[in-house]
Design a protein around this motif. Structure first.
Motif, short mmCIF file in Angstrom:
data_model
loop_
_atom_site.label_atom_id
_atom_site.label_comp_id
_atom_site.label_asym_id
_atom_site.label_seq_id
_atom_site.Cartn_x
_atom_site.Cartn_y
_atom_site.Cartn_z
N GLN A 57 0.63 -1.27 -0.36
CA GLN A 57 0.17 0.24 0.75
C GLN A 57 0.85 1.24 0.53
OE1 GLN A 57 -2.93 0.98 -0.25
NE2 GLN A 57 -4.20 -0.71 0.65
N ALA A 58 1.63 0.52 0.09
CA ALA A 58 3.16 2.09 -0.19
C ALA A 58 3.08 2.55 0.76
CB ALA A 58 3.02 3.27 -1.41
N SER A 61 1.01 6.58 7.57
CA SER A 61 0.06 5.98 7.39
C SER A 61 0.32 4.80 7.35
CB SER A 61 0.86 6.13 5.66
OG SER A 61 2.01 5.19 6.05
N ALA A 62 -1.14 4.48 7.15
CA ALA A 62 -1.39 2.91 8.33
C ALA A 62 -3.05 2.54 6.42
CB ALA A 62 -2.87 3.80 9.23
N LYS A 63 -2.93 1.55 6.75
CA LYS A 63 -3.40 0.51 5.66
C LYS A 63 -4.69 -0.61 6.65
CE LYS A 63 -2.35 -3.51 6.17
NZ LYS A 63 -3.19 -5.35 6.69
N CYS A 64 -6.21 -1.04 6.22
CA CYS A 64 -6.36 -2.03 6.74
C CYS A 64 -6.64 -2.91 5.90
CB CYS A 64 -7.78 -0.63 7.18
SG CYS A 64 -8.71 -2.88 7.90
N THR A 65 -6.45 -4.03 5.89
CA THR A 65 -6.31 -5.51 5.19
C THR A 65 -7.81 -6.53 5.77
OG1 THR A 65 -4.14 -5.19 4.34
CG2 THR A 65 -5.98 -7.70 4.07
N TYR A 66 -8.49 -6.77 4.71
CA TYR A 66 -9.92 -7.28 4.92
C TYR A 66 -9.60 -8.73 4.10
CZ TYR A 66 -11.96 -2.73 5.58
OH TYR A 66 -12.36 -1.46 6.57
N GLY A 67 -8.62 -9.32 5.04
CA GLY A 67 -9.08 -10.57 4.84
C GLY A 67 -9.73 -11.70 5.04
N THR A 68 -9.22 -12.81 5.80
CA THR A 68 -9.53 -13.81 7.09
C THR A 68 -10.59 -13.01 7.99
OG1 THR A 68 -8.65 -15.80 5.73
CG2 THR A 68 -9.73 -16.29 7.92
N GLY A 69 -9.64 -11.83 8.34
CA GLY A 69 -8.81 -11.40 9.87
C GLY A 69 -9.25 -10.36 9.26
N ALA A 70 -9.13 -8.64 9.79
CA ALA A 70 -9.44 -7.68 9.32
C ALA A 70 -7.97 -7.03 9.78
CB ALA A 70 -10.82 -6.77 9.63
N SER A 120 -2.86 9.50 6.55
CA SER A 120 -3.84 8.40 5.57
C SER A 120 -4.77 7.49 5.69
CB SER A 120 -3.30 8.18 3.02
OG SER A 120 -2.08 7.16 4.69
N LEU A 121 -5.73 6.60 5.72
CA LEU A 121 -5.85 5.08 5.47
C LEU A 121 -6.49 4.54 3.77
CD1 LEU A 121 -6.95 3.08 7.52
CD2 LEU A 121 -9.28 3.14 8.35
N ASN A 122 -5.80 3.47 3.65
CA ASN A 122 -5.93 3.05 2.63
C ASN A 122 -6.65 1.13 3.23
OD1 ASN A 122 -4.48 4.94 1.26
ND2 ASN A 122 -2.72 3.78 1.58
N VAL A 123 -6.94 0.44 2.08
CA VAL A 123 -7.66 -0.44 2.49
C VAL A 123 -7.33 -1.37 1.44
CG1 VAL A 123 -9.51 0.94 3.50
CG2 VAL A 123 -9.83 0.14 1.45
N ASP A 124 -7.13 -2.59 1.37
CA ASP A 124 -7.19 -3.43 0.45
C ASP A 124 -7.58 -5.06 0.79
OD1 ASP A 124 -4.65 -4.90 2.03
OD2 ASP A 124 -4.02 -3.03 2.16
N GLY A 125 -7.52 -5.69 0.43
CA GLY A 125 -7.97 -7.35 0.85
C GLY A 125 -9.08 -7.51 0.12
N ILE A 185 -18.97 4.20 9.54
CA ILE A 185 -18.95 3.95 10.93
C ILE A 185 -17.54 4.34 11.69
CG2 ILE A 185 -18.18 2.62 13.21
CD1 ILE A 185 -20.49 0.41 11.07
N LEU A 186 -16.75 4.86 10.93
CA LEU A 186 -15.43 5.23 11.39
C LEU A 186 -15.28 7.23 11.52
CD1 LEU A 186 -11.81 3.21 8.96
CD2 LEU A 186 -12.97 3.78 11.86
N GLY A 187 -15.84 7.49 10.22
CA GLY A 187 -15.87 8.44 10.32
C GLY A 187 -14.58 9.70 9.80
N VAL A 188 -14.31 8.32 8.56
CA VAL A 188 -13.08 8.95 7.72
C VAL A 188 -13.43 8.31 6.76
CG1 VAL A 188 -11.41 9.47 9.67
CG2 VAL A 188 -11.37 7.27 8.99
N GLY A 189 -12.34 9.11 5.48
CA GLY A 189 -13.03 8.40 4.57
C GLY A 189 -11.33 7.59 3.91
N LEU A 190 -11.53 6.42 3.39
CA LEU A 190 -11.32 5.46 2.85
C LEU A 190 -10.64 5.37 1.14
CD1 LEU A 190 -13.50 3.05 4.04
CD2 LEU A 190 -11.55 4.02 5.55
#
Length: 492
Positions: free
Chosen positions: A249-250, A256-265, A402-407, A422-427
């Motif tokens: 996610q560079a 800088s942060a990311k959230c991966t949505y896989g088997t878990g988050a 920043s918050l990037n999402v993937d998975g 729910i977060l109140g922030v952009g993804l």
């Protein structure tokens, strides 16, 4: 044309990705494998199944190219899952104990009662939970005769999945790992950068079973007898799956942060060159180590169940036939109508850490439909991440950059919109959502000298879509209040 091969060994399947040096995808293949649940709360994998999926996927992605043109191989893997194999024959000695496995909950509680929680937290950045590898190793040495016998005869190799794969790819030439995986074992000292004798002693794990710790990039070994891949191809990058996604996610800058949505988050926040010990029961982990004196750290919060909850809706509740159908079903209603779902199907992870918690629906009435319950499942995934994000921001002392999402589950637009609400922030979602594999490509390229600086990776990130909050702060607070009321009932 030359290529980089990534092997992404995950919890439910293995993916192989082949890219050229300009990051054009040449081919990709995924093969799933069987999950074993011998007792309630136990989760195991057959290492032979895993190795066969590696062979199958690599054979598939290389069948239309000259494999001699592979310049480097990168590996990324499920992290806390621990493996046991024979150093001489390379044969598995037992099934792998998976990160989701809860069999050592009693052992973790015993260590807490001895007052060792802060001892482990300060040295490893982790909490005492069955999630991590160390207590699994101790359990296997105590309870599996094949593992105990192999140790006594000097033949036992223990390691996370990366260690096993490198050993298999190199015909047993090395027994190695790297810090992003080692830092998930409860036995690796965050500041000394090595497996620690005192940590091992408290867990009753012999120090000498662990592999050598190398940096995350560089030549670990070269292939030998690796089926469709010629001998002599260097393995030059290894990262645990979530750290790999952070790199993919560079997210190379502090904050800088990311959230991966896989088997878990999995939420990871880059904290730079200094480990930050959480006061909100998050995990401090190594993000990557480019050199022996160049470590990058991260804060992590893990929700054990994410995509697995959708699989359960499909396979357990039989509400849908295919996982992607949950978006249509949940989207057929405007709200969950007061239904709340806590996805504690394998215990609760950060920031609560309740290993014996179970999944819960509340707010069900005679007017509740499958659609309301499906939407509550998506909301439950998002609520867990909101709690983790709030804890992270408190530990960091400032908002994210920043918050990037993937998975795989990030392809669900409804889930991403619910999460933003729910977060109140952009993804921000990238064009290539399987960033775990991409991170392994980057790590291998860095290790092979194809790229020389992380900034070169940053320029490759491309956005697919953004999701901005679409509900009022009052509506958000009302949803969160229902959620926290339900959670408090579970963790009492």
């Amino acid at each position: 044309m030359d290529y980089i091969l990534a092997v992404d060994q995950g919890t439910t399947g293995t993916t192989a990705l082949l890219m050229d040096l300009n990051l054009n995808q040449i081919s990709e293949a995924t093969v799933e494998f069987e999950q074993y649940f011998p007792k309630p709360g136990w989760v195991e994998h057959d290492l032979s199944d895993i190795w066969n999926t590696v062979i199958q996927t690599v054979r598939e992605v290389t069948k239309h190219v000259d494999p001699r043109k592979i310049t480097a191989i990168g590996i990324t893997n499920q992290r806390e899952t621990v493996c046991f194999w024979d150093r001489k024959t390379m044969e598995p000695l037992a099934r792998a104990i998976v990160w989701q496995d809860r069999r050592t909950a009693r052992e973790c509680e015993a260590l807490r009662k001895k007052g060792l929680e802060s001892f482990f937290h300060e040295k490893t950045g982790l909490v005492l939970d069955p999630y991590f590898s160390g207590t699994k190793v101790a359990w296997a040495l105590e309870n599996w005769p094949s593992v105990k016998s192999a140790y006594r005869s000097g033949r036992l190799a223990v390691g996370t999945i990366d260690s096993f794969l490198v050993a298999k790819m190199s015909a047993g030439a090395v027994h190695v790992t790297e810090p992003s995986n080692a830092s998930r074992t409860l036995c690796f000292h965050l500041k000394k950068h090595e497996f620690d004798e005192s940590l091992c002693q408290h867990l009753n794990v012999p120090l000498d079973v662990w592999p050598e710790v190398c940096t995350s990039v560089g030549t670990f070994a070269v292939t030998k007898g690796f089926h469709s891949v010629p001998d002599g191809i260097p393995i030059t990058g290894i990262l645990g799956d979530q750290q790999s996604a952070l790199l993919g996610q560079a997210c190379i800058k502090e904050g800088s942060a990311k959230c991966t949505y896989g088997t878990g988050a999995f939420l990871l926040l880059n904290t730079g060159r200094k480990p930050i010990l959480s006061t909100h029961r998050l995990i401090t982990t190594v993000a990557w180590a480019l050199k022996p004196d160049d470590y990058t750290y991260a804060l992590e919060g893990s929700a054990f169940i994410c995509g697995a909850a959708v699989q359960w809706v499909r396979d357990g509740l039989k509400f849908i036939q295919d996982s992607h159908e949950i978006e249509t079903l949940a989207g057929s209603v405007e709200s969950s109508d007061g239904v709340v779902f806590v996805a504690a199907l394998t215990g609760l992870g950060a920031p609560y850490w309740v290993p014996n918690a179970t999944g819960t629906f509340t707010g069900i009435t005679r007017g509740t439909t499958r659609a309301h319950m499906a939407r509550a499942v998506l909301e439950g995934i998002a609520f867990q991440n909101a709690d983790i994000l709030q804890a992270m921001q408190k530990d960091l002392g400032k908002p994210f950059i920043s918050l990037n999402v993937d998975g795989g589950a990030s392809a669900n637009d409804l889930l991403m919109q619910i999460q933003a609400n729910i977060l109140g922030v952009g993804l921000n979602r990238p064009t290539h959502i399987e960033t775990t594999s991409l991170g392994a490509i980057f790590a291998a390229g860095l290790g092979a000298g194809i790229w020389t600086d992380l900034s070169e990776i940053e320029t490759t990130w491309k956005k697919d879509k953004s999701f901005e909050p679409q509900i009022s702060s009052q509506a958000r607070e009302a949803m969160l209040e229902r959620w926290h009321t339900t959670i408090e009932q579970i963790i009492r």
